[in-house]
Design a protein around this motif. Sequence first.
Motif, short mmCIF file in Angstrom:
data_model
loop_
_atom_site.label_atom_id
_atom_site.label_comp_id
_atom_site.label_asym_id
_atom_site.label_seq_id
_atom_site.Cartn_x
_atom_site.Cartn_y
_atom_site.Cartn_z
N GLN A 233 0.84 -1.20 0.00
CA GLN A 233 0.00 0.00 0.00
C GLN A 233 0.88 1.25 0.00
O GLN A 233 1.98 1.25 0.54
CB GLN A 233 -0.95 -0.01 1.20
N ASN A 234 0.35 2.32 -0.60
CA ASN A 234 1.11 3.55 -0.81
C ASN A 234 0.59 4.69 0.05
O ASN A 234 -0.62 4.80 0.29
CB ASN A 234 1.02 4.01 -2.27
N TRP A 235 1.51 5.55 0.48
CA TRP A 235 1.14 6.78 1.19
C TRP A 235 2.08 7.90 0.75
O TRP A 235 3.18 7.64 0.29
CB TRP A 235 1.28 6.62 2.70
N GLU A 236 1.64 9.14 0.95
CA GLU A 236 2.56 10.27 0.85
C GLU A 236 3.46 10.22 2.08
O GLU A 236 2.96 10.18 3.21
CB GLU A 236 1.80 11.59 0.82
N PRO A 237 4.79 10.24 1.90
CA PRO A 237 5.67 10.09 3.05
C PRO A 237 5.75 11.32 3.95
O PRO A 237 6.06 11.21 5.14
CB PRO A 237 7.03 9.79 2.43
N GLY A 238 5.50 12.51 3.39
CA GLY A 238 5.61 13.71 4.22
C GLY A 238 7.06 13.98 4.61
O GLY A 238 8.00 13.67 3.87
N LYS A 328 9.55 -1.45 -7.63
CA LYS A 328 9.41 -2.50 -6.61
C LYS A 328 10.80 -2.80 -6.03
O LYS A 328 11.78 -2.89 -6.77
CB LYS A 328 8.81 -3.76 -7.21
N SER A 329 10.84 -2.99 -4.73
CA SER A 329 12.12 -3.32 -4.09
C SER A 329 12.55 -4.74 -4.44
O SER A 329 13.74 -5.07 -4.38
CB SER A 329 12.00 -3.19 -2.57
N GLY A 330 11.58 -5.58 -4.80
CA GLY A 330 11.88 -6.98 -5.08
C GLY A 330 11.79 -7.86 -3.85
O GLY A 330 12.16 -9.04 -3.90
N ILE A 331 11.28 -7.32 -2.74
CA ILE A 331 11.14 -8.13 -1.54
C ILE A 331 10.25 -9.34 -1.84
O ILE A 331 9.33 -9.27 -2.65
CB ILE A 331 10.56 -7.30 -0.37
N ASP A 332 10.57 -10.47 -1.19
CA ASP A 332 9.91 -11.73 -1.49
C ASP A 332 8.56 -11.89 -0.79
O ASP A 332 8.35 -12.79 0.03
CB ASP A 332 10.83 -12.92 -1.17
N ILE A 333 7.63 -10.98 -1.13
CA ILE A 333 6.25 -11.04 -0.68
C ILE A 333 5.37 -10.78 -1.89
O ILE A 333 5.60 -9.82 -2.63
CB ILE A 333 5.96 -9.99 0.41
N ALA A 334 4.36 -11.62 -2.10
CA ALA A 334 3.46 -11.42 -3.23
C ALA A 334 2.67 -10.12 -3.06
O ALA A 334 2.27 -9.77 -1.95
CB ALA A 334 2.50 -12.61 -3.35
N GLY A 335 2.46 -9.42 -4.17
CA GLY A 335 1.59 -8.24 -4.15
C GLY A 335 2.28 -6.94 -3.80
O GLY A 335 1.64 -6.01 -3.32
N GLU A 336 3.60 -6.84 -4.06
CA GLU A 336 4.29 -5.59 -3.75
C GLU A 336 3.87 -4.49 -4.72
O GLU A 336 3.67 -4.72 -5.91
CB GLU A 336 5.82 -5.76 -3.82
N SER A 337 3.74 -3.27 -4.20
CA SER A 337 3.40 -2.11 -5.03
C SER A 337 4.66 -1.30 -5.34
O SER A 337 5.54 -1.19 -4.48
CB SER A 337 2.39 -1.22 -4.30
N PRO A 338 4.76 -0.71 -6.53
CA PRO A 338 5.92 0.14 -6.85
C PRO A 338 5.77 1.58 -6.36
O PRO A 338 6.69 2.38 -6.51
CB PRO A 338 5.96 0.10 -8.38
N GLY A 339 4.63 1.91 -5.77
CA GLY A 339 4.39 3.31 -5.43
C GLY A 339 4.09 4.12 -6.67
O GLY A 339 3.90 3.57 -7.76
#
Length: 415
Positions: A233-238, A328-339
């Motif tokens: 999930q994505n957020w504005e980082p501020g 995508k960071s490529g972390i080994d979890i299904a469903g990663e978002s690229p932002g």
Amino acid sequence: NDSTDLIDQSKAGLFPVASDLELYELNVIPKNIKEKEESAKKIAEIIGEKQEDIFTKINNSKPYLPPLKKRLSKETADKIASLKLKGVFLTGQYSRFYPEKEFLSQVLGFVDFDGNGKYGIEGFYDGLLKGEGGTVTGVKDNLGRVIKIKQSEPGKSGADIVLTIDRSIQYMAEKKLKEGIDRYGAEGGSIIIMDPSTGGILAMSSLPNFDPNKFNEVNKDNQSVFINPATGQNWEPGSIFKPLVVAGAIQNNLVQPDSKPSPEEGGFSNSITVDGYEIHNAMDKPYGFETVTQILENSDNIGMVWIANKLGNEPLSKFIQSLGFGLKSGIDIAGESPGQVRPARTWKDVNRATISFGQGISVTPIQIIQAYGVIANKGKLVKPHLLDRVVLPSGEDEKFKNQELVEIVSPETAK
């Protein structure tokens, strides 16, 4: 398939967080059951159902019924088998079991009733954990009976996976996250703890979560809970984006920690107008001729616009992409978002200005920790990962291999 496990670790040793459990389905062929009332009574006593409900289902001459009960333990199945009731039989099947329930749930994901890994680690490493089924080729007679085996290929057992998660750190992270959410009345939250020198994730927790043993009980309207907010999930980082932008400016030799605006540029006011948009500080106060260090200390939006202007659109865009944003960071979890990061060619001055203080850009928590990891790791980028090692059916270990580290900023800039 043979049993395969997902395992986390701590100083006390290894702990299973997902394993295969042999469970049983209770099946009946009503037409073969002679003593239906007596059979219904005996079955109901063992499985904890009403006798009349069982009797209603079996009081007919059907050749087939859906299973009367699923996911029975071996102990319960053995009790039913000992009755030796005609027309009553049990079918064994492996089912995924998560002994710690909600613990680590959005990292793990779950295995559905068809045996397919969904979400999380279960989804990402489904093929590795599942193994391969065997095949038998033979000849049948005209009644469909196998009369000759021509060829037999044995299946391949799935592997076990040991995670980088440290159980003690994970437990504390989950505890502190819940306390924080309760204290501030938040709807949810995430914690990630990563070893910046390796990228190994020591803890990752998000709330709300779910019990993967009961994934099928999650209401359709709430199934977004299966998605790991820390990676999906994505957020504005501020304002937590500000040090990263400063790192880009220092790396490009545009500012130093003690740099400040010249008399000609003037000190920083409490607001600035860019492309017709008025931008203010959080405290709405002027900071004057503050240094780059003080810009971060005061979390000064106006000072950050000054720094971003020195960088310019293309260099700023290129730098934040080098940290992993928009990818995508490529972390080994299904469903990663690229932002979401808009291409620099579409930026106006106001886009550059707002990105300098973390607005107008969407990122995932895993991207933030990966980027901060660069600062903690003397300027080098590591790939976040949850796999520590794979234990093959042969017993051989395959350790996670770190990719060659990429220097994003110099050790001096990171310091």
